[in-house]
Design a protein around this motif. Structure first.
Motif, mmCIF file in Angstrom:
data_model
loop_
_atom_site.group_PDB
_atom_site.id
_atom_site.type_symbol
_atom_site.label_atom_id
_atom_site.label_comp_id
_atom_site.label_asym_id
_atom_site.label_seq_id
_atom_site.Cartn_x
_atom_site.Cartn_y
_atom_site.Cartn_z
ATOM 1 N N GLN A 2 -53.470 -25.636 26.757
ATOM 2 C CA GLN A 2 -53.290 -24.159 27.371
ATOM 3 C C GLN A 2 -51.750 -23.745 27.533
ATOM 4 O OE1 GLN A 2 -55.327 -25.003 30.867
ATOM 5 N NE2 GLN A 2 -57.302 -24.627 29.956
ATOM 6 N N ARG A 3 -50.919 -24.728 28.011
ATOM 7 C CA ARG A 3 -49.635 -24.382 27.998
ATOM 8 C C ARG A 3 -48.767 -24.107 26.394
ATOM 9 N NH1 ARG A 3 -48.702 -29.587 31.289
ATOM 10 N NH2 ARG A 3 -48.779 -28.892 33.501
ATOM 11 N N GLU A 4 -49.581 -24.774 25.646
ATOM 12 C CA GLU A 4 -48.850 -24.447 24.157
ATOM 13 C C GLU A 4 -49.459 -23.485 23.479
ATOM 14 O OE1 GLU A 4 -50.056 -28.270 22.318
ATOM 15 O OE2 GLU A 4 -48.279 -29.492 22.994
ATOM 16 N N ASN A 5 -50.499 -22.839 24.120
ATOM 17 C CA ASN A 5 -51.096 -21.609 23.472
ATOM 18 C C ASN A 5 -51.322 -20.814 24.679
ATOM 19 O OD1 ASN A 5 -52.148 -22.676 20.558
ATOM 20 N ND2 ASN A 5 -52.503 -24.514 22.222
ATOM 21 N N GLN A 6 -50.215 -20.028 25.360
ATOM 22 C CA GLN A 6 -50.146 -19.213 26.467
ATOM 23 C C GLN A 6 -50.392 -17.947 25.953
ATOM 24 O OE1 GLN A 6 -46.291 -19.076 28.669
ATOM 25 N NE2 GLN A 6 -46.369 -21.357 27.694
ATOM 26 N N VAL A 7 -50.387 -16.953 26.980
ATOM 27 C CA VAL A 7 -50.304 -15.513 26.550
ATOM 28 C C VAL A 7 -49.023 -15.194 26.030
ATOM 29 C CG1 VAL A 7 -50.856 -13.170 27.856
ATOM 30 C CG2 VAL A 7 -52.081 -15.220 28.441
ATOM 31 N N ASN A 8 -48.971 -14.306 25.008
ATOM 32 C CA ASN A 8 -47.838 -13.750 24.652
ATOM 33 C C ASN A 8 -47.051 -12.883 25.820
ATOM 34 O OD1 ASN A 8 -48.514 -10.966 24.289
ATOM 35 N ND2 ASN A 8 -49.839 -11.690 22.565
ATOM 36 N N ASP A 9 -45.791 -12.452 25.544
ATOM 37 C CA ASP A 9 -44.846 -11.892 26.433
ATOM 38 C C ASP A 9 -45.548 -10.405 26.542
ATOM 39 O OD1 ASP A 9 -43.360 -14.116 26.921
ATOM 40 O OD2 ASP A 9 -41.810 -13.335 25.661
ATOM 41 N N PHE A 10 -45.835 -9.948 25.565
ATOM 42 C CA PHE A 10 -46.440 -8.517 25.750
ATOM 43 C C PHE A 10 -47.552 -8.348 26.670
ATOM 44 C CE2 PHE A 10 -49.274 -5.262 24.298
ATOM 45 C CZ PHE A 10 -48.302 -4.011 24.374
ATOM 46 N N ASP A 11 -48.403 -9.339 26.476
ATOM 47 C CA ASP A 11 -49.795 -9.207 27.085
ATOM 48 C C ASP A 11 -49.433 -9.813 28.557
ATOM 49 O OD1 ASP A 11 -51.374 -8.362 25.382
ATOM 50 O OD2 ASP A 11 -52.047 -10.100 24.482
ATOM 51 N N LYS A 12 -48.520 -10.710 28.959
ATOM 52 C CA LYS A 12 -47.951 -10.981 30.453
ATOM 53 C C LYS A 12 -47.740 -10.063 30.995
ATOM 54 C CE LYS A 12 -46.861 -15.941 29.505
ATOM 55 N NZ LYS A 12 -45.486 -16.958 29.877
ATOM 56 N N LYS A 13 -47.002 -9.099 30.549
ATOM 57 C CA LYS A 13 -46.548 -7.772 31.164
ATOM 58 C C LYS A 13 -47.540 -7.055 30.999
ATOM 59 C CE LYS A 13 -42.962 -4.209 30.860
ATOM 60 N NZ LYS A 13 -41.957 -3.421 29.920
ATOM 61 N N ARG A 14 -48.627 -6.594 30.412
ATOM 62 C CA ARG A 14 -49.681 -5.880 30.678
ATOM 63 C C ARG A 14 -50.549 -6.261 31.489
ATOM 64 N NH1 ARG A 14 -54.534 -5.170 27.208
ATOM 65 N NH2 ARG A 14 -54.208 -7.090 25.850
ATOM 66 N N PHE A 15 -50.897 -7.615 31.760
ATOM 67 C CA PHE A 15 -51.767 -8.252 32.646
ATOM 68 C C PHE A 15 -51.298 -8.062 34.104
ATOM 69 C CE2 PHE A 15 -53.825 -10.353 28.829
ATOM 70 C CZ PHE A 15 -55.128 -9.144 29.031
ATOM 71 N N ASN A 16 -50.044 -8.400 34.136
ATOM 72 C CA ASN A 16 -49.375 -8.339 35.428
ATOM 73 C C ASN A 16 -48.801 -7.176 36.140
ATOM 74 O OD1 ASN A 16 -49.533 -11.295 35.829
ATOM 75 N ND2 ASN A 16 -47.796 -11.735 34.562
ATOM 76 N N GLU A 17 -48.546 -6.200 35.224
ATOM 77 C CA GLU A 17 -47.971 -4.860 35.822
ATOM 78 C C GLU A 17 -49.065 -4.021 36.501
ATOM 79 O OE1 GLU A 17 -45.929 -2.856 32.737
ATOM 80 O OE2 GLU A 17 -44.108 -3.631 33.190
ATOM 81 N N ASN A 18 -50.189 -4.382 36.214
ATOM 82 C CA ASN A 18 -51.133 -3.148 36.838
ATOM 83 C C ASN A 18 -52.618 -3.871 36.923
ATOM 84 O OD1 ASN A 18 -49.580 -0.325 36.950
ATOM 85 N ND2 ASN A 18 -49.849 -0.900 34.597
ATOM 86 N N PRO A 19 -52.549 -5.113 37.736
ATOM 87 C CA PRO A 19 -53.734 -5.782 37.940
ATOM 88 C C PRO A 19 -54.994 -5.009 38.492
ATOM 89 C CG PRO A 19 -52.262 -6.345 39.724
ATOM 90 C CD PRO A 19 -51.488 -5.614 38.750
ATOM 91 N N GLU A 20 -54.614 -4.049 39.334
ATOM 92 C CA GLU A 20 -55.708 -3.055 39.823
ATOM 93 C C GLU A 20 -56.545 -2.420 38.627
ATOM 94 O OE1 GLU A 20 -52.266 -0.311 39.296
ATOM 95 O OE2 GLU A 20 -52.790 -2.296 39.767
ATOM 96 N N LYS A 21 -55.957 -1.969 37.351
ATOM 97 C CA LYS A 21 -56.675 -1.463 36.541
ATOM 98 C C LYS A 21 -57.699 -2.235 35.810
ATOM 99 C CE LYS A 21 -55.721 -0.862 31.560
ATOM 100 N NZ LYS A 21 -54.479 -0.989 30.659
ATOM 101 N N TRP A 22 -57.302 -3.808 35.731
ATOM 102 C CA TRP A 22 -58.340 -4.621 35.319
ATOM 103 C C TRP A 22 -59.511 -4.913 36.275
ATOM 104 C CZ3 TRP A 22 -57.848 -4.996 30.226
ATOM 105 C CH2 TRP A 22 -56.444 -4.951 29.721
ATOM 106 N N TRP A 23 -59.409 -4.855 37.549
ATOM 107 C CA TRP A 23 -60.184 -4.919 38.580
ATOM 108 C C TRP A 23 -61.173 -3.555 38.549
ATOM 109 C CZ3 TRP A 23 -62.250 -9.287 40.158
ATOM 110 C CH2 TRP A 23 -61.265 -10.560 40.244
ATOM 111 N N ASP A 24 -60.788 -2.670 38.393
ATOM 112 C CA ASP A 24 -61.453 -1.397 38.353
ATOM 113 C C ASP A 24 -62.429 -1.396 37.201
ATOM 114 O OD1 ASP A 24 -60.332 -0.066 40.647
ATOM 115 O OD2 ASP A 24 -58.912 1.040 39.704
ATOM 116 N N LYS A 25 -61.798 -1.934 36.088
ATOM 117 C CA LYS A 25 -62.696 -1.825 34.872
ATOM 118 C C LYS A 25 -63.745 -3.110 35.026
ATOM 119 C CE LYS A 25 -62.272 -2.614 29.825
ATOM 120 N NZ LYS A 25 -61.242 -3.161 28.855
ATOM 121 N N PHE A 26 -63.444 -4.110 35.574
ATOM 122 C CA PHE A 26 -64.460 -5.245 36.078
ATOM 123 C C PHE A 26 -65.571 -4.521 36.781
ATOM 124 C CE2 PHE A 26 -66.193 -8.115 38.932
ATOM 125 C CZ PHE A 26 -66.622 -9.215 38.074
#
Length: 410
Positions: A122-146
């Protein structure tokens, strides 16, 4: 009427549809087959040969805690009456499919090695920097979608609440008196509504707060919320790691705070502020009832590539985040001793709670039909805001009762 010259249609037979067996494993768990699928060639009711591990139970297995039930020969169902979690121990020679869950089962050596291998992968195949920023900046967006996708159907109502947290049974009794309970991370109301349904205390105030506006909308749309004869339950949007307190609640106004699988949704950088908010809301002597994911839980081990955000911090396929805790880590967080995160931006020390109890809840769940075993690991805690010397003991609220009863966590 047919004649000799009339062609005769051949009799046709529809093919018989055989019922297909359920798929044993989903694609997301296929990489775990040899670690979770039970080999039928090894009979569960037969003890393994000396020194051999069987079905996740090492040959040298010793229970973490002493059983509280009667000896197996006198109690073949391995249960108390009424049944209590934490009392069903798996011993050599037991048929693991006799019950759907076993308590305090440590993982075997093979599975432990698999956890280490998975962590490295898992460490060797982690989320890329672009997606890390996308998931961490607006976490409420993903919970609303869920919650938009799942509404109120994803989680089951938590019927085990009083069993695991007896104080909830106390504060909801008729005649208990004024008490304020706050659930942080209420989701679609799978905790709030069971508490509301069992409540007999006319002076209970129950606040259910969640980061997701969509989740709160779902709670407010339920008949049990709309049809309240008295406004016992109030649902609001609140960021547990934000700078503001929940609507309708003042500092030092809450007796009991429930945090069930919500702390893991915060990033490590949010922990101190969240704990500070909880500390501010509670009365002196107020209680925190806590349950969340433990390190090595199946939910962590099953993650494949592209899900690792940071150490023990992951993003699910739906974009929501989850962290997996160790016992000592939680002790440090809630006691204010987590050295590298104890100071906030203003240089203030993190608040300290008394650790009344904190334990690792390990279970092996089994699926008889699919012949699967699944190791789960949860953390369960009971924390208390310290009493100030100037505060009379009568200001404890439910904390006083808790001290007399002892720990709520087995």
């Amino acid at each position: 009427m047919a004649t000799e010259d009339t062609p005769v249609m051949a009799e046709t037979t529809l093919p018989v549809r055989t019922k297909q067996p359920k798929q044993q494993l989903s694609k997301g768990m296929e990489h775990m087959r040899c670690y979770v699928a039970v080999d039928d060639s090894r009979k569960a009711a037969t003890s393994p040969s000396a020194g051999e591990d069987a079905y996740g139970v090492p040959a040298t297995y010793e229970p973490v805690r002493k059983p509280t039930t009667a000896p197996s020969e006198d109690n073949p169902q391995k249960r108390s009456d009424p049944f209590q979690f934490g009392t069903r121990y798996l011993e050599e020679g037991d048929d693991i499919f006799a019950h759907n869950a076993w308590d305090h089962v440590e993982v075997d050596a093979q599975y432990s090695e698999f956890i280490e291998q998975q962590t490295i992968f898992q460490r060797e195949n982690q989320v890329n920097d672009f997606d890390k920023k996308r998931f961490n900046e607006n976490p409420e967006k993903w919970w609303d979608k869920f919650y938009s996708n799942n509404q109120a159907n994803f989680f089951k109502d938590r019927k085990w609440l009083v069993q695991e947290f007896p104080v909830l049974g106390e504060v909801t009794k008729e005649g208990y008196g004024p008490v304020t309970v706050l659930e942080v991370g209420a989701g679609a109301g799978n905790t709030a509504f069971p508490v509301l349904a069992m409540n007999g205390n006319t002076e209970l105030k129950l606040h259910a707060c969640d980061y997701s506006k969509k989740a709160v909308d779902i709670i407010r749309a339920q008949p049990a919320y709309i049809d309240q004869t008295k406004a016992v339950l109030q649902a609001d949007v609140w960021d547990a790691a934000g700078e503001d307190l929940p609507p309708g609640l003042e500092p030092g106004s809450v007796d009991v705070i429930l945090m069930i699988f919500i702390f893991s949704a915060l990033s490590p950088g949010q922990w101190t502020q969240a704990v500070r908010n909880i500390h501010t809301l509670l009365k002196p002597g107020g209680e925190v009832l806590f349950r969340d994911y433990g390190r090595g839980d199946l939910a962590q081990v099953r993650f494949k590539k592209g899900r690792y955000l940071d150490e023990n911090f992951y993003v699910r396929g739906d974009g929501t985040r989850v962290y997996f805790f160790e016992e000592q880590e939680l002790r440090d967080i809630w006691s204010g001793k987590l050295s590298d995160r104890t100071l906030d931006a203003a240089g203030e020390e993190a608040p300290a709670f008394e650790i009344v109890d904190l334990a690792v809840d390990r279970r092996m769940l089994v699926n008889r039909q699919r012949k699967l075993k699944m190791y789960r690991c949860w953390m369960q805690g009971h924390f208390r805001k310290p009493l100030q010397s100037s505060i009379d003991a009568s200001a404890k609220g439910p904390a006083g009762a808790m001290e007399e009863q002892g720990s709520t966590v087995k």
